[in-house]
Design a protein around this motif. Structure first.
Motif, PDB file in Angstrom:
ATOM      1  N   MET A   1       0.836  -1.298  -0.097  1.00 28.61           N
ATOM      2  CA  MET A   1      -0.013  -0.149   0.010  1.00 28.61           C
ATOM      3  C   MET A   1       0.976   1.389   0.143  1.00 28.61           C
ATOM      4  SD  MET A   1      -2.943   0.869   2.679  1.00 28.61           S
ATOM      5  CE  MET A   1      -4.098  -0.332   2.064  1.00 28.61           C
ATOM      6  N   GLU A   2       0.778   2.205  -0.942  1.00 29.68           N
ATOM      7  CA  GLU A   2       1.362   3.518  -0.864  1.00 29.68           C
ATOM      8  C   GLU A   2       1.216   4.107   0.192  1.00 29.68           C
ATOM      9  OE1 GLU A   2       1.828   5.960  -4.343  1.00 29.68           O
ATOM     10  OE2 GLU A   2       1.229   4.218  -5.700  1.00 29.68           O
ATOM     11  N   SER A   3       1.986   5.020   0.733  1.00 28.93           N
ATOM     12  CA  SER A   3       2.307   6.132   1.856  1.00 28.93           C
ATOM     13  C   SER A   3       0.905   7.027   1.759  1.00 28.93           C
ATOM     14  CB  SER A   3       3.474   6.830   1.809  1.00 28.93           C
ATOM     15  OG  SER A   3       4.535   6.395   1.945  1.00 28.93           O
ATOM     16  N   LYS A   4       0.589   7.358   0.964  1.00 34.54           N
ATOM     17  CA  LYS A   4      -0.654   8.454   0.941  1.00 34.54           C
ATOM     18  C   LYS A   4      -1.981   7.503   1.142  1.00 34.54           C
ATOM     19  CE  LYS A   4       1.286  12.237  -1.321  1.00 34.54           C
ATOM     20  NZ  LYS A   4       1.547  13.407  -2.065  1.00 34.54           N
ATOM     21  N   ASP A   5      -2.065   6.348   0.515  1.00 38.73           N
ATOM     22  CA  ASP A   5      -3.303   5.348   0.815  1.00 38.73           C
ATOM     23  C   ASP A   5      -3.241   5.080   2.324  1.00 38.73           C
ATOM     24  OD1 ASP A   5      -3.652   5.399  -1.696  1.00 38.73           O
ATOM     25  OD2 ASP A   5      -2.839   3.559  -2.349  1.00 38.73           O
ATOM     26  N   VAL A   6      -2.092   5.021   2.897  1.00 40.87           N
ATOM     27  CA  VAL A   6      -2.237   4.584   4.414  1.00 40.87           C
ATOM     28  C   VAL A   6      -3.040   5.837   5.160  1.00 40.87           C
ATOM     29  CG1 VAL A   6      -0.725   4.129   6.645  1.00 40.87           C
ATOM     30  CG2 VAL A   6      -0.255   3.159   4.165  1.00 40.87           C
ATOM     31  N   ILE A   7      -2.657   7.069   4.781  1.00 44.29           N
ATOM     32  CA  ILE A   7      -3.270   8.205   5.472  1.00 44.29           C
ATOM     33  C   ILE A   7      -4.644   8.260   5.102  1.00 44.29           C
ATOM     34  CG2 ILE A   7      -3.384  10.738   5.554  1.00 44.29           C
ATOM     35  CD1 ILE A   7      -0.182  10.450   5.183  1.00 44.29           C
ATOM     36  N   LYS A   8      -5.021   7.948   3.872  1.00 44.67           N
ATOM     37  CA  LYS A   8      -6.426   8.040   3.485  1.00 44.67           C
ATOM     38  C   LYS A   8      -7.120   6.747   4.056  1.00 44.67           C
ATOM     39  CE  LYS A   8      -9.297   7.684  -0.584  1.00 44.67           C
ATOM     40  NZ  LYS A   8      -9.513   6.946  -2.039  1.00 44.67           N
ATOM     41  N   GLU A   9      -6.845   5.876   4.436  1.00 49.41           N
ATOM     42  CA  GLU A   9      -7.305   4.571   5.099  1.00 49.41           C
ATOM     43  C   GLU A   9      -7.543   5.067   6.473  1.00 49.41           C
ATOM     44  OE1 GLU A   9      -6.966  -0.029   5.575  1.00 49.41           O
ATOM     45  OE2 GLU A   9      -5.071   1.050   6.156  1.00 49.41           O
ATOM     46  N   ALA A  10      -6.593   5.623   6.942  1.00 52.13           N
ATOM     47  CA  ALA A  10      -6.500   6.220   8.512  1.00 52.13           C
ATOM     48  C   ALA A  10      -7.895   6.977   8.687  1.00 52.13           C
ATOM     49  CB  ALA A  10      -5.498   6.634   8.840  1.00 52.13           C
ATOM     50  N   ASN A  11      -7.991   8.075   7.796  1.00 56.46           N
ATOM     51  CA  ASN A  11      -8.938   8.948   8.007  1.00 56.46           C
ATOM     52  C   ASN A  11     -10.460   8.507   7.568  1.00 56.46           C
ATOM     53  OD1 ASN A  11      -7.475  10.871   8.649  1.00 56.46           O
ATOM     54  ND2 ASN A  11      -6.917  11.539   6.707  1.00 56.46           N
ATOM     55  N   GLU A  12     -10.380   7.390   6.576  1.00 56.62           N
ATOM     56  CA  GLU A  12     -11.616   6.799   6.285  1.00 56.62           C
ATOM     57  C   GLU A  12     -12.146   6.087   7.598  1.00 56.62           C
ATOM     58  OE1 GLU A  12     -11.160   4.965   2.413  1.00 56.62           O
ATOM     59  OE2 GLU A  12     -11.310   6.777   1.438  1.00 56.62           O
ATOM     60  N   LEU A  13     -11.224   5.124   8.183  1.00 54.64           N
ATOM     61  CA  LEU A  13     -11.760   4.291   9.140  1.00 54.64           C
ATOM     62  C   LEU A  13     -11.861   5.294  10.507  1.00 54.64           C
ATOM     63  CD1 LEU A  13      -9.032   1.357   9.016  1.00 54.64           C
ATOM     64  CD2 LEU A  13     -11.525   1.223   8.951  1.00 54.64           C
ATOM     65  N   GLY A  14     -11.267   6.139  10.614  1.00 45.58           N
ATOM     66  CA  GLY A  14     -11.234   6.880  11.903  1.00 45.58           C
ATOM     67  C   GLY A  14      -9.981   6.394  12.684  1.00 45.58           C
ATOM     68  N   PHE A  15      -9.197   7.161  13.191  1.00 49.95           N
ATOM     69  CA  PHE A  15      -8.415   6.669  14.159  1.00 49.95           C
ATOM     70  C   PHE A  15      -8.233   5.901  15.341  1.00 49.95           C
ATOM     71  CE2 PHE A  15      -4.647   7.307  17.293  1.00 49.95           C
ATOM     72  CZ  PHE A  15      -3.645   6.982  16.442  1.00 49.95           C
ATOM     73  N   ASP A  16      -9.813   6.079  15.835  1.00 53.39           N
ATOM     74  CA  ASP A  16     -10.180   5.045  17.036  1.00 53.39           C
ATOM     75  C   ASP A  16     -10.523   3.714  16.601  1.00 53.39           C
ATOM     76  OD1 ASP A  16      -9.693   7.445  18.663  1.00 53.39           O
ATOM     77  OD2 ASP A  16     -11.918   7.789  18.882  1.00 53.39           O
ATOM     78  N   ASN A  17     -10.824   3.639  15.266  1.00 50.10           N
ATOM     79  CA  ASN A  17     -11.093   2.490  14.946  1.00 50.10           C
ATOM     80  C   ASN A  17     -10.169   1.517  14.267  1.00 50.10           C
ATOM     81  OD1 ASN A  17     -13.931   2.864  15.660  1.00 50.10           O
ATOM     82  ND2 ASN A  17     -14.142   4.223  13.614  1.00 50.10           N
ATOM     83  N   MET A  18      -9.061   2.048  14.127  1.00 45.35           N
ATOM     84  CA  MET A  18      -7.761   1.250  13.431  1.00 45.35           C
ATOM     85  C   MET A  18      -7.153   0.209  14.659  1.00 45.35           C
ATOM     86  SD  MET A  18      -5.980   4.797  11.853  1.00 45.35           S
ATOM     87  CE  MET A  18      -4.650   3.657  11.004  1.00 45.35           C
ATOM     88  N   SER A  19      -6.603  -0.758  14.137  1.00 47.63           N
ATOM     89  CA  SER A  19      -5.722  -1.522  15.009  1.00 47.63           C
ATOM     90  C   SER A  19      -4.435  -0.912  15.420  1.00 47.63           C
ATOM     91  CB  SER A  19      -5.707  -3.056  14.195  1.00 47.63           C
ATOM     92  OG  SER A  19      -4.678  -2.657  13.259  1.00 47.63           O
ATOM     93  N   ILE A  20      -3.913  -1.439  16.283  1.00 48.50           N
ATOM     94  CA  ILE A  20      -2.438  -0.797  16.868  1.00 48.50           C
ATOM     95  C   ILE A  20      -1.585  -0.885  15.461  1.00 48.50           C
ATOM     96  CG2 ILE A  20      -1.638  -3.065  17.664  1.00 48.50           C
ATOM     97  CD1 ILE A  20      -0.966   0.509  18.986  1.00 48.50           C
ATOM     98  N   VAL A  21      -1.501  -2.012  14.707  1.00 49.02           N
ATOM     99  CA  VAL A  21      -0.648  -2.182  13.685  1.00 49.02           C
ATOM    100  C   VAL A  21      -0.985  -1.123  12.529  1.00 49.02           C
ATOM    101  CG1 VAL A  21      -0.001  -3.673  11.691  1.00 49.02           C
ATOM    102  CG2 VAL A  21      -0.156  -4.577  13.991  1.00 49.02           C
ATOM    103  N   GLN A  22      -2.412  -0.904  12.238  1.00 49.42           N
ATOM    104  CA  GLN A  22      -2.639   0.358  11.211  1.00 49.42           C
ATOM    105  C   GLN A  22      -2.307   1.596  12.000  1.00 49.42           C
ATOM    106  OE1 GLN A  22      -6.906  -0.960  11.429  1.00 49.42           O
ATOM    107  NE2 GLN A  22      -6.746  -1.330   9.092  1.00 49.42           N
ATOM    108  N   LYS A  23      -2.420   1.941  13.145  1.00 50.86           N
ATOM    109  CA  LYS A  23      -1.920   3.045  13.906  1.00 50.86           C
ATOM    110  C   LYS A  23      -0.436   3.428  13.503  1.00 50.86           C
ATOM    111  CE  LYS A  23      -5.707   3.610  17.033  1.00 50.86           C
ATOM    112  NZ  LYS A  23      -6.119   3.682  18.707  1.00 50.86           N
ATOM    113  N   ILE A  24       0.372   2.194  13.914  1.00 55.42           N
ATOM    114  CA  ILE A  24       1.738   2.280  13.821  1.00 55.42           C
ATOM    115  C   ILE A  24       2.303   2.703  12.454  1.00 55.42           C
ATOM    116  CG2 ILE A  24       4.060   0.991  14.162  1.00 55.42           C
ATOM    117  CD1 ILE A  24       2.712  -0.409  16.291  1.00 55.42           C
ATOM    118  N   ASN A  25       1.797   1.939  11.280  1.00 57.81           N
ATOM    119  CA  ASN A  25       2.052   2.201   9.976  1.00 57.81           C
ATOM    120  C   ASN A  25       1.655   3.769   9.661  1.00 57.81           C
ATOM    121  OD1 ASN A  25       3.052  -0.468   9.510  1.00 57.81           O
ATOM    122  ND2 ASN A  25       0.909  -1.106   8.842  1.00 57.81           N
ATOM    123  N   ALA A  26       0.333   4.028   9.943  1.00 59.06           N
ATOM    124  CA  ALA A  26       0.093   5.342   9.742  1.00 59.06           C
ATOM    125  C   ALA A  26       0.869   6.465  10.293  1.00 59.06           C
ATOM    126  CB  ALA A  26      -1.310   5.513  10.042  1.00 59.06           C
TER     127      ALA A  26
END
Length: 99
Positions: A1-26
């Motif tokens: 996944m590209e860097s900007k896609d990680v940020i987009k995914e984070a904002n779509e999911l909502g930071f609170d709804n992300m797994s710890i791994v997703q948070k670390i990656n973002a």
């Protein structure tokens, strides 16, 4: 996944709804895209050490390296890093600590 896609995914999911791994990656992506170049411009940098979740907050632990390690402005830089992470991830639950 590209860097900007990680940020987009984070904002779509909502930071609170992300797994710890997703948070670390973002957080890692934002440090690389939005923070690191400014530190390196002054011959400094940071090491992203750890993330811990406590009481609904996400604590990010970094270590300054190079010129940042002895800079008198490192406290202000820490506040700026925290503001950038919270702004990019559309949250107010990230706290950044230099150790």
């Amino acid at each position: 996944m590209e860097s900007k896609d990680v940020i987009k995914e984070a904002n779509e999911l909502g930071f609170d709804n992300m797994s710890i791994v997703q948070k670390i990656n973002a957080i890692d992506v934002i440090i690389d895209l939005k923070i690191r170049e400014f530190l390196q411009a002054d011959h400094g940098d940071l090491d992203f050490l750890d993330v811990k979740e406590t009481n609904g907050l996400t604590d990010v632990y970094i270590s300054y390296v190079g010129a940042c390690g002895s800079c008198e402005s490192s406290g202000g830089t820490l506040v700026s890093i925290q503001k950038i992470l919270n702004g990019q991830l559309e949250t107010d639950k990230i706290r950044v600590y230099a150790i």
